[in-house]
Design a protein around this motif. Structure first.
Motif, PDB file in Angstrom:
ATOM      1  N   THR A  38      -7.619  -3.654  93.949  1.00  0.00           N
ATOM      2  CA  THR A  38      -6.306  -3.137  94.320  1.00  0.00           C
ATOM      3  C   THR A  38      -6.425  -2.526  95.714  1.00  0.00           C
ATOM      4  O   THR A  38      -7.493  -2.070  96.110  1.00  0.00           O
ATOM      5  N   ARG A  96       1.352  -5.821  96.436  1.00  0.00           N
ATOM      6  CA  ARG A  96       2.772  -5.619  96.157  1.00  0.00           C
ATOM      7  C   ARG A  96       3.588  -6.689  96.874  1.00  0.00           C
ATOM      8  O   ARG A  96       3.193  -7.146  97.965  1.00  0.00           O
ATOM      9  N   SER A 121       4.123  -6.154 100.558  1.00  0.00           N
ATOM     10  CA  SER A 121       2.969  -5.793 101.394  1.00  0.00           C
ATOM     11  C   SER A 121       2.798  -6.718 102.593  1.00  0.00           C
ATOM     12  O   SER A 121       3.064  -7.918 102.528  1.00  0.00           O
ATOM     13  N   ASP A 152       2.423  -4.700  90.910  1.00  0.00           N
ATOM     14  CA  ASP A 152       2.367  -3.269  91.168  1.00  0.00           C
ATOM     15  C   ASP A 152       1.441  -2.617  90.139  1.00  0.00           C
ATOM     16  O   ASP A 152       1.223  -3.157  89.059  1.00  0.00           O
ATOM     17  N   ASP A 169       2.980  -2.229  86.666  1.00  0.00           N
ATOM     18  CA  ASP A 169       3.554  -3.415  85.990  1.00  0.00           C
ATOM     19  C   ASP A 169       3.172  -3.436  84.509  1.00  0.00           C
ATOM     20  O   ASP A 169       2.031  -3.104  84.145  1.00  0.00           O
ATOM     21  N   SER A 205       2.448   6.581  92.197  1.00  0.00           N
ATOM     22  CA  SER A 205       1.441   5.584  92.566  1.00  0.00           C
ATOM     23  C   SER A 205       0.027   6.061  92.251  1.00  0.00           C
ATOM     24  O   SER A 205      -0.749   5.359  91.609  1.00  0.00           O
ATOM     25  N   GLY A 257      -0.137   5.336  88.462  1.00  0.00           N
ATOM     26  CA  GLY A 257      -0.693   4.019  88.774  1.00  0.00           C
ATOM     27  C   GLY A 257      -2.152   3.910  88.374  1.00  0.00           C
ATOM     28  O   GLY A 257      -2.606   2.883  87.863  1.00  0.00           O
TER      29      GLY A 257
END
Length: 328
Positions: A8, A34, A37, A53, A56, A89, A93
């Protein structure tokens, strides 16, 4: 068998250098990007790109089939308006991708934290991995979000996942596409937009050494351990003098009293930002510069074999990359 790595943050500064190193070392790479991006840092690389993402719902399927995970992605901002995005995030995330990695049977994870999560000691003190500033003493929501994201990694470790934590300091070098705040210092110096400086300091490391540190952590790191990926503690004044030697441009000689940028930052973020003007200086960034952010990377050097490449080479390569890519 070829090891397949899921990465990532591969479009970013550290991630793009890590992807190149993994390819050079014979790994297969699948990168999560993303949809919006900028893919310039991954152009012409022999990798598999999956759009998505960190939060997701179908993340497990995107990871499945890979053996290891490098979770490098993070939202970086020192602006207070980005508070919600930082926690969504960086904290949620991280929780999401670690959970997905468990379901996808990922064997080992290297989680990219930051020295921001560690905090700082007393003024001028050099701290190591054993130090932890209380979370309420960490300046700004970026640092706090990285602290809480690291707690997500620690919870996952307790629940049986094989995770090594790396804490990069301040990387410099090529592929700084955004650029980072340190890259921005270099750029402002090159553009002659830095008439004065604040009296602070940073721990600087070549971004390619940071990438090596990730791979070394995968191979040699102990589960649950933190490793500071850093190199040289430098005052901002010394960094600017080094840039002067490399470019022939004059380094600023005047120091700024902290109240001056703090006042400008407060006005920009509090008064002008709600009117649609993007602030040029974040309040939290000025507050962070109150004292040097110095770190001891000896644990990663001794236990992992982290390289300590000359900072001058990294600075020169950063200057060349910015110049060759139309930034300066």
């Amino acid at each position: 068998m070829t090891i397949k790595a899921f990465v990532t943050g591969g479009t970013g500064f550290i991630g793009a250098n890590l992807v190149r190193l993994l390819l050079k070392e014979g790994y297969e790479v699948r990168a999560l990007v993303r949809p919006q991006s900028n893919l310039d840092n991954l152009k012409n690389l022999d990798i598999e790109i999956v759009k998505g993402d960190l939060n997701d719902i179908n993340l497990v399927e995107k990871i499945r089939g890979c053996h290891v995970l490098f979770h490098v992605a993070a939202h970086y901002s020192l602006y207070q308006a980005d508070k919600d995005k930082l926690y969504e995030s960086n904290v949620l995330g991280t929780r999401s991708i670690l959970n997905a990695a468990k379901q996808a049977n990922i064997e080992r994870i290297v989680y990219t934290s930051s020295v921001a999560a560690i905090g700082v000691g007393k003024p001028g003190e050099i701290v190591n991995e054993s130090h932890q500033s209380p979370v309420n003493k960490l300046v700004g929501h970026y640092k706090k979000s990285k602290y809480w994201a690291e707690q997500e990694a620690k919870k996952a470790i307790i629940n049986g996942q094989d995770i090594v934590i790396v804490n990069p300091s301040t990387p410099i070098g090529p592929l700084d596409i955004k650029p980072t705040p340190t890259g921005d210092i270099i750029l402002r110096f090159l553009r002659r937009q830095m008439p004065a400086y604040v009296n602070t300091g940073l721990n600087i490391i070549d971004v390619r050494d940071v990438a090596q540190g990730h791979l070394l952590a995968l191979k040699k790191g102990m589960i649950g351990e933190r490793y500071i990926l850093g190199n040289k503690n430098l005052s901002l004044k010394a960094l600017l003098e080094q840039l002067s030697l490399l470019t022939g441009l004059k380094a600023p000689q005047q120091t700024l009293p902290l109240w001056l940028p703090l006042t400008v930052a407060w006005m920009e973020e509090t008064l002008f930002s709600p009117l649609g003007k993007k602030p040029s200086i974040p309040i939290d960034g000025v507050k962070m510069s109150k004292q040097p952010m110095y770190y001891d990377p000896s644990k990663a050097i001794n236990q992992l074999g982290l390289p300590s490449s000359p900072i001058e080479i990294a600075l020169k390569d950063a200057i060349d990359w910015f110049s060759n890519n139309g930034y300066a």
